[in-house]
Design an enzyme around this catalytic site. Sequence first.
Site, mmCIF file in Angstrom:
data_model
loop_
_atom_site.group_PDB
_atom_site.id
_atom_site.type_symbol
_atom_site.label_atom_id
_atom_site.label_comp_id
_atom_site.label_asym_id
_atom_site.label_seq_id
_atom_site.Cartn_x
_atom_site.Cartn_y
_atom_site.Cartn_z
ATOM 1 N N TRP A 79 0.849 -1.292 0.125
ATOM 2 C CA TRP A 79 -0.050 0.121 0.038
ATOM 3 C C TRP A 79 0.827 1.260 0.009
ATOM 4 O O TRP A 79 0.698 2.285 -0.488
ATOM 5 C CB TRP A 79 -0.820 0.082 1.136
ATOM 6 N N ASP A 97 4.868 0.671 11.099
ATOM 7 C CA ASP A 97 4.697 -0.721 11.396
ATOM 8 C C ASP A 97 5.431 -0.990 12.630
ATOM 9 O O ASP A 97 6.515 -0.502 12.928
ATOM 10 C CB ASP A 97 5.034 -1.525 10.130
ATOM 11 N N ASP A 137 -4.547 -1.461 6.479
ATOM 12 C CA ASP A 137 -4.756 -2.854 6.062
ATOM 13 C C ASP A 137 -4.494 -3.684 7.129
ATOM 14 O O ASP A 137 -4.324 -5.164 6.944
ATOM 15 C CB ASP A 137 -4.051 -3.118 4.911
ATOM 16 N N LYS A 177 -9.509 -2.118 7.141
ATOM 17 C CA LYS A 177 -9.992 -3.273 6.804
ATOM 18 C C LYS A 177 -10.919 -3.769 7.877
ATOM 19 O O LYS A 177 -10.739 -3.547 9.315
ATOM 20 C CB LYS A 177 -8.756 -4.381 6.816
#
Length: 227
Positions: A79, A97, A137, A177
Amino acid sequence: MSQTPGSRGLHTALKTAKGRSTASQRWLQRQINDPYVRAAKAAGWRSRAAFKLLELDERFHLLKPGLRVVDLGAAPGGWTQVSVQHGGERARVVALDLLPMDPVPGATILQGDFEDLAAEQAVLAALDGPADLVLSDMAPNTTGHTATDHLRIIALVELAADFARKVLAPGGAFVAKVFQGGTERELLNALKRDYAQVRHAKPPASRKDSAEAYVVAQGFRGGAARS
C-alpha cells in the site's frame, strides 16, 4: 482504467508436499495459482494487497498527487508503494509498522506502535503537517472463531480511527480493513459523526473465501468532529 489482473485458468501443482502440513500445502497451492500474486510480482508490488488499494482508489478516488498519506501496519509495503506512485514527487507518504520494513523510495519508514504518542508525533513531523489520508490494512491474528475475530478487528479499527481523528486534516479520508459482519454500530455511528460519507466495500482483489472488507470514510469534519 482498471489494473485488475485476469486469470487464464492455468493451474500449477506443488512440486513437493514433503514436510508440509495440509494447511501449509493448501496455502502454497492457493498462492502459486493466484493471478493477483503473479501480477504483483510482475508489476513489482511487494504484495497482492496493492491491488486492493488500487481497486478501492478506482472506486472512491482516494489517492491524488501531493497528498500526505499515513499507512498503518504497512509491512511489507504494497500500500505504501501504491501511495507513493499515485502521490508523485510532492506527496509525503509515511509508513508505520511494529515490524522493520525495507525502504520504499519516496516514503518515510517508521517503526513503532501507532498507539504511542511518540509514534503519532513522529508521523506528524515526517508529514510536516496533518494527513489527508490514513490507511489501515491491519488485521489481528485470527482464532478461527468468527465472533472473536470480529471483535478483535473492530477493536483494532477503533484504535486506528482514533489515530486518524488526531492526525487528519479537514476533508481527509480514512480506510480500514474490517471483517464481514460490517462495522459495529457504535463505531459506525462515530465514523458517521466524523465523516461526511461512510461506505463499505469488498474489492475484487479480496479473495472470495475471505471475510475481509473495507470501511471507507471520506470528508473528515475536522475540528467539529473533535469537539
